[in-house]
Design a protein around this motif. Sequence first.
Motif, mmCIF file in Angstrom:
data_model
loop_
_atom_site.group_PDB
_atom_site.id
_atom_site.type_symbol
_atom_site.label_atom_id
_atom_site.label_comp_id
_atom_site.label_asym_id
_atom_site.label_seq_id
_atom_site.Cartn_x
_atom_site.Cartn_y
_atom_site.Cartn_z
ATOM 1 N N PRO A 50 0.810 -1.221 0.000
ATOM 2 C CA PRO A 50 0.000 0.000 0.000
ATOM 3 C C PRO A 50 0.841 1.268 0.000
ATOM 4 C CG PRO A 50 -0.874 -1.598 1.565
ATOM 5 C CD PRO A 50 0.447 -2.126 1.107
ATOM 6 N N ASN A 51 2.083 1.166 0.479
ATOM 7 C CA ASN A 51 2.948 2.334 0.521
ATOM 8 C C ASN A 51 3.321 2.839 -0.872
ATOM 9 O OD1 ASN A 51 2.985 2.286 3.344
ATOM 10 N ND2 ASN A 51 4.730 0.886 3.390
ATOM 11 N N LYS A 81 -12.385 3.756 -1.525
ATOM 12 C CA LYS A 81 -11.337 2.750 -1.680
ATOM 13 C C LYS A 81 -10.637 2.886 -3.026
ATOM 14 C CE LYS A 81 -14.344 -0.524 0.804
ATOM 15 N NZ LYS A 81 -13.613 -0.727 2.046
ATOM 16 N N SER A 135 -1.092 6.057 -3.506
ATOM 17 C CA SER A 135 -1.644 7.183 -2.741
ATOM 18 C C SER A 135 -3.084 7.415 -3.174
ATOM 19 C CB SER A 135 -0.807 8.450 -2.943
ATOM 20 O OG SER A 135 -0.859 8.878 -4.296
ATOM 21 N N HIS A 141 -9.969 5.634 2.720
ATOM 22 C CA HIS A 141 -10.076 6.701 3.702
ATOM 23 C C HIS A 141 -11.537 7.068 3.914
ATOM 24 C CE1 HIS A 141 -9.765 9.025 -0.149
ATOM 25 N NE2 HIS A 141 -10.785 9.680 0.399
ATOM 26 N N GLN A 186 -5.587 1.350 -0.816
ATOM 27 C CA GLN A 186 -5.714 2.525 0.036
ATOM 28 C C GLN A 186 -7.204 2.782 0.265
ATOM 29 O OE1 GLN A 186 -3.489 4.621 1.488
ATOM 30 N NE2 GLN A 186 -1.599 3.746 0.671
ATOM 31 N N TYR A 191 -5.212 10.197 -7.015
ATOM 32 C CA TYR A 191 -4.630 8.872 -6.779
ATOM 33 C C TYR A 191 -3.347 8.689 -7.576
ATOM 34 C CZ TYR A 191 -6.458 7.379 -11.362
ATOM 35 O OH TYR A 191 -6.712 7.255 -12.709
#
Length: 441
Positions: A151-152, A217, A155, A228, A226, A173
Amino acid sequence: MITQQEDRELVRCRRLIEEKVGWGRSDNWSTQDFERLGEQIADQTGVSLSVTTLKRVWGRVRYNSAPTATTLNALVKFIGYTNWPHFKGVTQTGEMISEPADVVSVAVSEPASPVRSSGRSRWWIGAGLLVGVTTVWLFFLNYSPPEPLSPNDFSFSSRPVTKGIPNSVVFHYNAMASPTDSVFIQQSWDPSRRQLVPKNGHDYTSIYYYPGYFRAKLVVGRQVMQEHNLMIPSDGWHVAVIHEPVPVYFQPNEVIRNGVLSLSVAAIEKHNIAMQPHPPIVRYRYVRELDGLRADNFTLETRLKNDFKQGSSACQNMVVTILCKNEMFSIPLSAKGCVANLNLYLAGHFANAKSTDLSAFGADLSQWVDLRCDVRNKHVRLFVGGKKAYEAVAPNSVKDIVGISYDFEGTGSVDYVRFSRPNGMTVFEDNFNSSEIDSAH
């Protein structure tokens, strides 16, 4: 048109899916159940099937055409098959395949009836089997699974462009690290709100038609890379008739009068929305931060009724949903004779009327009915008409409450709503004495 043979195979496919999810007979599934199924299928297969599509497959919505190949392939992938032809072939041989769809499997079948064979024929058969087994063995010996994505390396962020509803949200993204072109942005938990986006792109704008608290997502293949939180507040009470692809909205002066929140049948029909044979769903929703009110300790009090009991609306179904951050309490009510179809959800605790006595949630909904939800340290007690209807522990983690939603089959009315803390302090209250919101802190 679907053939009789394919119809039998589709019946078997549905049964296997029902067995996998374990939610009981699909005859009693609610719209929320089909939404959950769509989400699970999308998470496992990467294919988004809408609630309407799933209801058509299960015969809950009339549709004369056969399901598309994309739909059929997604359904059988969900239960472990490569695609629809693979499923049909296995169905015809009576063989069950348990490997995931992306694992290579070799099936060796005997002739349908005994056949005399010479020693040379048996030798060739044996040699063929040896070669086949060796090939498979070498495949697995040399197979190494792909490196998991980090996931790193991705973004994902968002920015609403305005206030109120509808509201467009610009997602930013970076998915350049994706090994596949299957990159999606999903508005919320609902997989039907998932959109394919360019792998090399950076911006995507999506529209939200209802207020709420969402978990957006970024999905690559079948993996959520990712996600939020995204809150779309309402500007006072948001009133809409649920309709795809765009709901029908109503103004506050059409629904808040004489101390009641109510959308009349005449107002609905004025917008060319038919009440029969399938009544619409009317939704009243209020969303905003409620001064840190927590879902493990609170009281909700409200009074409501259903205003439409004609034709197929004899059950007068309604659902009151307490909206939390990534969680909810969903409390159903219906006419007394229709309680067998009810499903109850309390922040991780689920109850189905087929296996749980939910008869206390049946009432004469043509009259005002009081509903109360008391939660103390996650222990939930529900009262209908002043009598205790149910109690359970809500197991999921504590979340803030951000609003309430009323869904009525046909239409309905709300007399008042009140949220308070255990000490009796009122956090939010509306008696609908005007189009303005009365709130206390």
